[in-house]
Design an enzyme around this catalytic site. Structure first.
Site, short mmCIF file in Angstrom:
data_model
loop_
_atom_site.label_atom_id
_atom_site.label_comp_id
_atom_site.label_asym_id
_atom_site.label_seq_id
_atom_site.Cartn_x
_atom_site.Cartn_y
_atom_site.Cartn_z
NE ARG A 15 5.99 -36.69 65.70
CZ ARG A 15 6.23 -37.93 66.02
NH1 ARG A 15 5.60 -38.97 66.76
NH2 ARG A 15 7.30 -38.46 65.28
CG ASP A 47 5.38 -43.08 60.47
OD1 ASP A 47 6.36 -43.64 60.30
OD2 ASP A 47 5.01 -42.79 61.62
CB ALA A 88 1.04 -44.06 61.52
CG ASN A 128 8.65 -47.22 59.24
OD1 ASN A 128 7.42 -46.72 59.79
ND2 ASN A 128 9.18 -48.18 59.47
CE LYS A 129 10.69 -43.14 64.48
NZ LYS A 129 10.41 -41.53 64.58
NE ARG A 185 5.76 -44.09 69.33
CZ ARG A 185 5.31 -45.35 68.93
NH1 ARG A 185 4.29 -46.18 69.45
NH2 ARG A 185 5.84 -45.94 67.90
O1 MRU Z 1 8.20 -41.20 65.86
P1 MRU Z 1 7.17 -42.08 65.94
O2 MRU Z 1 7.36 -43.09 67.22
O3 MRU Z 1 5.79 -41.62 65.98
O4 MRU Z 1 7.42 -42.83 64.77
C1 MRU Z 1 6.47 -43.85 64.27
C2 MRU Z 1 6.81 -45.05 64.42
O5 MRU Z 1 6.36 -45.63 65.22
C3 MRU Z 1 7.23 -45.83 63.20
O6 MRU Z 1 7.85 -45.06 62.20
C4 MRU Z 1 6.53 -46.95 62.78
O7 MRU Z 1 7.47 -48.00 62.31
C5 MRU Z 1 5.31 -46.67 61.90
S1 MRU Z 1 3.95 -46.01 62.79
C6 MRU Z 1 3.18 -47.36 62.91
#
Ligand code: MRU
Length: 370
Positions: free
Chosen positions: A100, A246, A59, A257-258, A57
């Site tokens: 995703r 992301d 980006a 982002n998350k 997981r």
């Molecule tokens: O759901 P995930 O773990 O794939 O989420 C992505 C992330 O890890 C975050 O959003 C992160 O801050 C950016 S991806 C480098």
């Protein structure tokens, strides 16, 4: 990055490709920090499942996995003729892109590979070009992260307390990471600083992955509950925020982002704390007109209603936390507007979010150059 398991240190990348077996090799991130294990996916549907089920997981990491998965899928083609080959390539592309939806890196990576493949006149030539382009994407991801570290280093001074959210470390890329790149560069330069990592419910990537990465590198840190950041900011205990992304909209400077990133950006703004977003160029989206158009992944309610962990006997288990009759909403990402972001740390330098649009030609030329 270097990983020490049972006293033995070795350098690892998050994603690699075994060309002889046509296999994508991945760190099984769902087992971390309790177990370090590498698995292989034997065909592109398995690779797509690894992305969907979050074995891999982040980006950049899913970008590289999709790149290798795409090469894997087209290399496995045994049919006849270019038309059938192209139909297979379309199917592989769609399957991996849909695994995703929020991160744009997988789509950018595969579009880049398809452009390179056009130079081949035969199926075999195109298959070879696909693998070469996937390897190039992975190498570029590593180089971009290193350059993010070089530019971001200037932001970290001795004694700073830095907040990060989720995991935008090397596990979320092929190596080094985006948000962590300035931290690793500052650590290597001998600077002393402290990191607060949000636990990042519901999947707890901050507690399980970022904390593990920082421990492995010997960087002092605390895991904090997602709701603790406001309190620490109010007490003057956070000097800087660096997160990953992301998807960053080149036209507007908005950042997906998350989930929880937007909340932290609002808090940082309220307390006049610089808020930076670190990205490789594969995270830029030049197509979408605004943040409301970004597809936000809705994940399973069970992620919110309970939690995964490891029992005392070492068994990985899900336990229910919420009331048995309750259901949940689980948007995986949120969108932070440009005005809350101090700067975007890129491989080409640190820019104001709205400066990206003015620099489009420059940024796109760097991608085309590879
Ligand atoms: O759901 P995930 O773990 O794939 O989420 C992505 C992330 O890890 C975050 O959003 C992160 O801050 C950016 S991806 C480098």
């Amino acid at each position: 990055m270097n990983v020490t398991v049972r006293g033995r240190g070795r350098a690892h990348r998050t994603v690699t490709f075994d060309a002889a077996r046509n296999e994508v090799r991945l760190i099984e991130q769902r087992l971390l920090p309790h177990e370090f294990k590498i698995i292989g996916t034997r065909d592109y549907p398995e690779t797509a499942a690894a992305i969907r089920d979050m074995i891999v997981r982040g980006a950049g990491a899913i970008g590289a996995t999709a790149a290798y998965g795409f090469a894997q899928g087209v290399r496995a083609f045994r049919g006849r003729g270019m038309a059938a080959f192209e139909r297979r390539a379309d199917l592989v592309f769609r399957t991996l892109a849909e695994a995703r939806p929020t991160a744009v890196d997988p789509v950018n990576a595969m579009l880049g590979i398809r452009a390179v493949m056009k130079k081949g006149a035969t199926v075999t030539e195109q298959q070879d070009l696909a693998l070469g382009a996937a390897e190039a994407f992975a190498e570029e991801d590593v180089r971009h992260c290193r350059e993010i570290g070089e530019h971001g280093l200037e932001l970290i001074r001795d004694g700073m307390r830095i907040l990060t959210h989720c995991n935008a470390g090397w596990l979320a890329f092929v190596d080094i990471g985006s948000a962590t790149a300035p931290m690793y560069a500052a650590h290597a330069a001998g600077r002393k600083f402290h990191v607060f990592t949000d636990e990042t419910r519901p999947r707890s990537q901050g507690a399980s992955l970022t904390a593990w990465e920082l421990s492995q590198q010997g960087i002092p840190h605390h895991v904090i509950a997602d709701n603790a950041a406001g309190h620490l900011m109010q007490r003057g205990e956070i000097d800087l925020v660096i997160v990953g992304a992301d998807r960053v909209l080149g036209r507007t400077g908005e950042v997906a982002n998350k989930i929880g990133t937007y909340t932290k950006a609002v808090l940082a703004h309220r307390h006049v704390i610089p808020f930076y977003v670190a990205i490789p160029l594969s995270t830029l989206d030049w197509n979408l007109a605004g943040g409301a158009d970004i597809p936000i992944e809705e994940r399973a309610p069970e992620e919110v209603l309970g939690a995964w962990g490891v029992t005392r006997s070492g068994k990985r288990e899900w336990v229910r936390i919420a009331d048995p009759a309750s259901t949940a909403r689980n948007p995986g990402f949120d969108v932070t507007p440009a005005e809350l972001i101090t700067g975007i740390i890129t491989p080409l330098g640190i820019f104001k979010p709205r400066e990206l649009a003015r620099r489009r030609k420059h940024l796109e030329a760097a991608v085309a150059k590879g």
